[in-house]
Enzyme design. Structure first.
Site, PDB file in Angstrom:
ATOM      1  N   ASP A   1      66.474  91.545 137.229  1.00 48.62           N
ATOM      2  CA  ASP A   1      66.150  90.586 136.159  1.00 48.62           C
ATOM      3  C   ASP A   1      67.079  89.382 136.231  1.00 48.62           C
ATOM      4  OD1 ASP A   1      68.290  92.355 135.565  1.00 48.62           O
ATOM      5  OD2 ASP A   1      68.245  91.727 133.470  1.00 48.62           O
ATOM      6  N   GLU A   2      66.624  88.277 135.683  1.00 52.44           N
ATOM      7  CA  GLU A   2      67.442  87.083 135.451  1.00 52.44           C
ATOM      8  C   GLU A   2      68.339  86.696 136.630  1.00 52.44           C
ATOM      9  OE1 GLU A   2      68.049  87.247 130.673  1.00 52.44           O
ATOM     10  OE2 GLU A   2      69.283  88.613 131.837  1.00 52.44           O
TER      11      GLU A   2
HETATM   12  C1  NGO Z   1      67.524  90.830 128.643  1.00 56.14           C
HETATM   13  C2  NGO Z   1      68.557  90.734 129.727  1.00 56.14           C
HETATM   14  C3  NGO Z   1      69.809  91.545 129.419  1.00 56.14           C
HETATM   15  C4  NGO Z   1      70.254  91.322 127.989  1.00 56.14           C
HETATM   16  C5  NGO Z   1      69.116  91.638 127.041  1.00 56.14           C
HETATM   17  C6  NGO Z   1      69.500  91.423 125.607  1.00 56.14           C
HETATM   18  C7  NGO Z   1      66.877  92.076 130.388  1.00 56.14           C
HETATM   19  C8  NGO Z   1      66.020  92.953 131.195  1.00 56.14           C
HETATM   20  N1  NGO Z   1      67.840  91.311 130.842  1.00 56.14           N
HETATM   21  O1  NGO Z   1      66.772  91.991 129.058  1.00 56.14           O
HETATM   22  O2  NGO Z   1      70.817  91.195 130.313  1.00 56.14           O
HETATM   23  O3  NGO Z   1      71.338  92.164 127.699  1.00 56.14           O
HETATM   24  O4  NGO Z   1      67.980  90.858 127.328  1.00 56.14           O
HETATM   25  O5  NGO Z   1      68.471  91.660 124.705  1.00 56.14           O
END
Ligand code: NGO
Length: 531
Positions: free
Chosen positions: A336-337
């Site tokens: 993710d991200e």
């Molecule tokens: C997102 C992010 C996380 C954060 C979270 C907080 C995902 C999959 N990546 O979820 O790093 O902690 O939100 O709600």
């Protein structure tokens, strides 16, 4: 004569008074048996009727045939029942129809699958039948909820331990019913994880996803790269001392979870969310310079160095060690991200890393961004979008599902337990909006993601991210009362879905949580009994 009688009645009154001090009077709510089916998750089928069974001082727990695992479930049940009832409840391998019978296999277990059970209650006893021990365990959780809430008190209580008469036949809608705990942003000790596992098991959750690494901390010991844990795990959000699990600690969590029929899904988040690893080993960075440890809450600023060969030595070692200590079939590789990784690098990275997971005998799970690369055959994507997620991104995930990538659903504005309930919630985040208890429950996993075939949905998971959470009390305030709703979406047939009746069953859990010391949020839309 009269004086003697008075003395006698005074003595009686004193004795009764003492009795009241030791065994508190039975609360009003405990007087009638809980209606069969008044449990969470809602059972697939309920037929009430016939005499109730009352557990008493002579009740035995029978495990006919007595397989090791069935006996273990019986031991677990005895451990649940003995403290509050004060009864001996011996476990015996002798068959019989009276008492509590845990029956594995046989005619009664037909069609119940891996996790289903049948519970029959009548004047002489309660029988739980299942094809597999997991089914017996889930049946035990149902039986537990049919008994008065004071059962959860760890000292002897006066109550009528009655189980309403009738039959429940029950098996889950989905095989994947998960909860995730982020032990990276704040570290949670083995004891705290066990406490959460016990709570998850009550609601028939069967997967514990542990988010073991992120920018703020690496939480699992690796022999081949020891500084990941000793240095990368030495802090957390806000700058506290952090911590990590030794291999023995990890084993302890796995065993404790397995005894409650939960499988651990470990996650090493890559290629982003890796500052703790990059800080521990300079050689993992493209510029060869280790960044400082990070204790803030920003996301998207770190990336493993995709072009560097050393990165894949690291990935191979970490996955090999993790696979060797994980009995479950899957390893979650995050994904993710990855905002600091170019798209081309992201795709190249996932193309190289997924085969490593396969090489060590495990299946890949990744956050749904994996569907923007080339999900390997058998890889699973975990959807964490929300109402504001763009149509193109949703369609990318749905198309992957149509092409054979199964999905776990964790929509952030429904299933994320770290979202605030409303603007006054003292803990949590709100990037996906406020998620009240009704909103969290009121959606259907089968039709949630347009274009994704219903059969591509493996189940649901409730993630609990810990940027703002550092104690068990924090976990419980955010998880309760929303977690049981996600558990029910994972277990119960869609036909049982109804907020109006669900909220009544949910309200009945409140006294149980009070007895367990769970400080839940008294959501205003739930008709909780007065305290
Ligand atoms: C997102 C992010 C996380 C954060 C979270 C907080 C995902 C999959 N990546 O979820 O790093 O902690 O939100 O709600």
């Amino acid at each position: 004569m009269r004086r003697r009688r008075l003395l006698f009645s005074l003595l009686l009154a004193a004795a009764a008074g003492m009795g009241t001090a030791a065994v508190p009077p039975q609360p009003a709510a405990d007087r009638d048996a809980t209606p069969l089916g008044q449990v969470i998750p809602a059972p697939a089928s309920v037929h009430s009727g016939g005499d109730p069974y009352t557990i008493g001082g002579r009740t035995v727990i029978r495990v006919p045939g007595g397989s090791g695992e069935a006996r273990q479930v019986a031991g677990y049940l005895a451990g649940l029942l003995r403290p509050a009832t004060g009864f001996a409840l011996p476990v015996t391998a002798k068959d019989g129809r009276d008492g509590i019978v845990l029956r594995l296999g046989g005619r009664g277990a037909k069609g119940l699958g891996e996790e289903g059970y049948r519970l029959t209650s009548g004047g002489r006893g309660v029988t739980i039948s299942a094809a597999r021990p997991a089914g017996l365990f889930h049946g035990v959780q149902t039986l537990r909820q049919l008994l008065p809430a004071s059962l959860e008190t760890r000292s002897a209580q006066r109550a009528s331990w009655q189980v309403a008469g009738g039959t429940i036949a029950d098996s889950p809608r989905y095989g994947y019913r998960g909860a995730m705990l982020d032990v990276s942003r704040h570290f949670f000790t083995v004891e705290k994880v066990k406490r959460y596992i016990d709570q998850l098991a009550m609601y028939k959750i069967n997967k514990l996803h542990l988010h073991l690494s992120d920018d703020q901390g690496w939480r699992i010991a690796m022999k081949s790269w020891p500084k990941l844990a000793t240095y990368g795990g030495s802090t957390q959000v806000g700058g506290g001392p952090g911590g990590y699990y030794t291999k023995e600690d990890y084993r302890e969590i796995i065993d404790y979870a397995a005894d409650r029929y939960l499988t651990v899904v470990p996650e090493i988040d890559m290629p982003g969310h890796t500052n703790a690893a990059l800080a521990s080993y300079a050689e993992l960075n493209c510029n060869g310079v280790a960044p400082p440890l990070y204790t803030g809450t920003q996301v998207g600023f770190s990336s493993l160095c995709v072009p560097k060969d050393r990165t894949y030595d690291f990935v191979d070692d970490v996955i090999r060690e993790l696979a060797a200590m994980t009995p479950g079939p899957s390893i979650h590789i995050g994904g993710d991200e990855a905002h600091s990784t170019s798209h081309a690098d992201y795709v190249a990275f996932m193309d190289k890393v997924q085969p490593v997971v396969a090489k060590y005998g495990k299946k890949v799970i990744g956050w749904h961004q994996l569907t923007g690369a080339h999900p390997a055959k058998g890889a699973v994507a975990q959807y964490w979008g929300y109402d504001a997620t763009g149509a193109a991104e949703r369609e990318q995930v749905a198309a992957a599902a149509r092409n054979g990538t199964p999905l776990i659903l964790s929509p952030a504005d429904r299933a994320y337990l770290d979202m605030k309930y409303d603007k006054n919630t003292p803990l949590g985040l709100s990037w996906a909006g406020y998620v009240d208890t009704k909103r969290s429950y009121d959606w259907d996993p089968g039709s949630y993601l347009q274009g994704a075939p219903p059969e591509s949905i493996l189940g649901v998971e409730a993630p609990l991210w810990s940027e703002t959470l550092s104690t068990s009390a924090h976990i419980e305030y955010m998880a309760f009362p929303r977690l049981p709703g996600i558990a029910e979406l994972g277990w119960s047939p869609a036909s049982t879905h109804d907020w109006e009746t669900y909220k009544v069953r949910l309200a009945a859990q409140g006294p149980r949580w009070d007895a367990m010391g769970i400080g839940y949020y008294r959501a205003p839309e739930v008709p909780w009994p007065a305290k």
